[in-house]
Design a protein around this motif. Sequence first.
Motif, short mmCIF file in Angstrom:
data_model
loop_
_atom_site.label_atom_id
_atom_site.label_comp_id
_atom_site.label_asym_id
_atom_site.label_seq_id
_atom_site.Cartn_x
_atom_site.Cartn_y
_atom_site.Cartn_z
N GLY A 54 -16.21 9.09 0.08
CA GLY A 54 -16.08 8.43 1.37
C GLY A 54 -17.35 7.71 1.77
N ILE A 55 -17.32 7.08 2.93
CA ILE A 55 -18.48 6.35 3.43
C ILE A 55 -19.64 7.30 3.69
N ASP A 56 -19.36 8.45 4.27
CA ASP A 56 -20.39 9.43 4.60
C ASP A 56 -20.09 10.76 3.92
N HIS A 72 -8.89 5.01 8.96
CA HIS A 72 -10.11 4.17 9.02
C HIS A 72 -11.30 4.90 9.66
N THR A 74 -14.77 6.89 9.73
CA THR A 74 -15.95 6.85 8.86
C THR A 74 -16.64 8.20 8.76
N ASN A 75 -16.24 9.17 9.60
CA ASN A 75 -16.97 10.43 9.66
C ASN A 75 -16.25 11.59 8.98
N THR A 77 -13.43 12.58 5.38
CA THR A 77 -12.64 12.20 4.23
C THR A 77 -11.62 13.30 3.97
#
Length: 216
Positions: A54-56, A72, A74-75, A77
């Motif tokens: 994931g992004i983070d 969607h 971002t914090n 997964t």
Amino acid sequence: NLRVISLNCATVDEAALEVVELEPDIVLLQESMGVDAIEKLRARLGGDWTAVVGIDASILALGELIEVDNGHATNFTMAWLGDTLIVSLRLAPPVFRMDYWNPACWSAYAENKRKRRVELARLIEVVSHAAGDAPLIIGGDFNTPPDHTITESLSSIANDAFTRAGRGWGPTAINSFPMVRIDQIWASKNLSPVNAFARKTLHSDHRMAVADFSES
């Protein structure tokens, strides 16, 4: 038994590699590294391991992971591992202010706490819709000590492993002088924690949170 490790690895490749010696079944990473470093860790863990990056927050597991749409966000997964939904999260970082005489300081702390509560409530809404009655594991960097005013929505569907089965000194931050247990692992009530502990790391500013589960 099922061993879960959660670690904020501070984007340091070597920190994530430290999970290998504890022989986990599921690894939850926050401030995780890039795809190449995750692949290196996956290879070290073994050929039957898969990863969702994931992004983070990222997830690695022994077995096939199937990524789940997180709306969607971002914090966190999400991924299925068999019939179990796995979530790795990192909530909003805390505020560090010491001008306690200033009303704006207390307002900043209150808003920061509210933000994490909203983030977690939104996460639980998405997770509950996806998981239904399936087994559920949620872990990561909550960026707050255990606080029922923040985790109330989570407590309705899961238990904190360390509260149920913790051993030794549980705080995970900071690694060199841990005073707060901000890294936590929660699981639905059909997974029973039999052991939970924190393990010092060499390359991160967080300690690992480790929890072992058996099926109820």
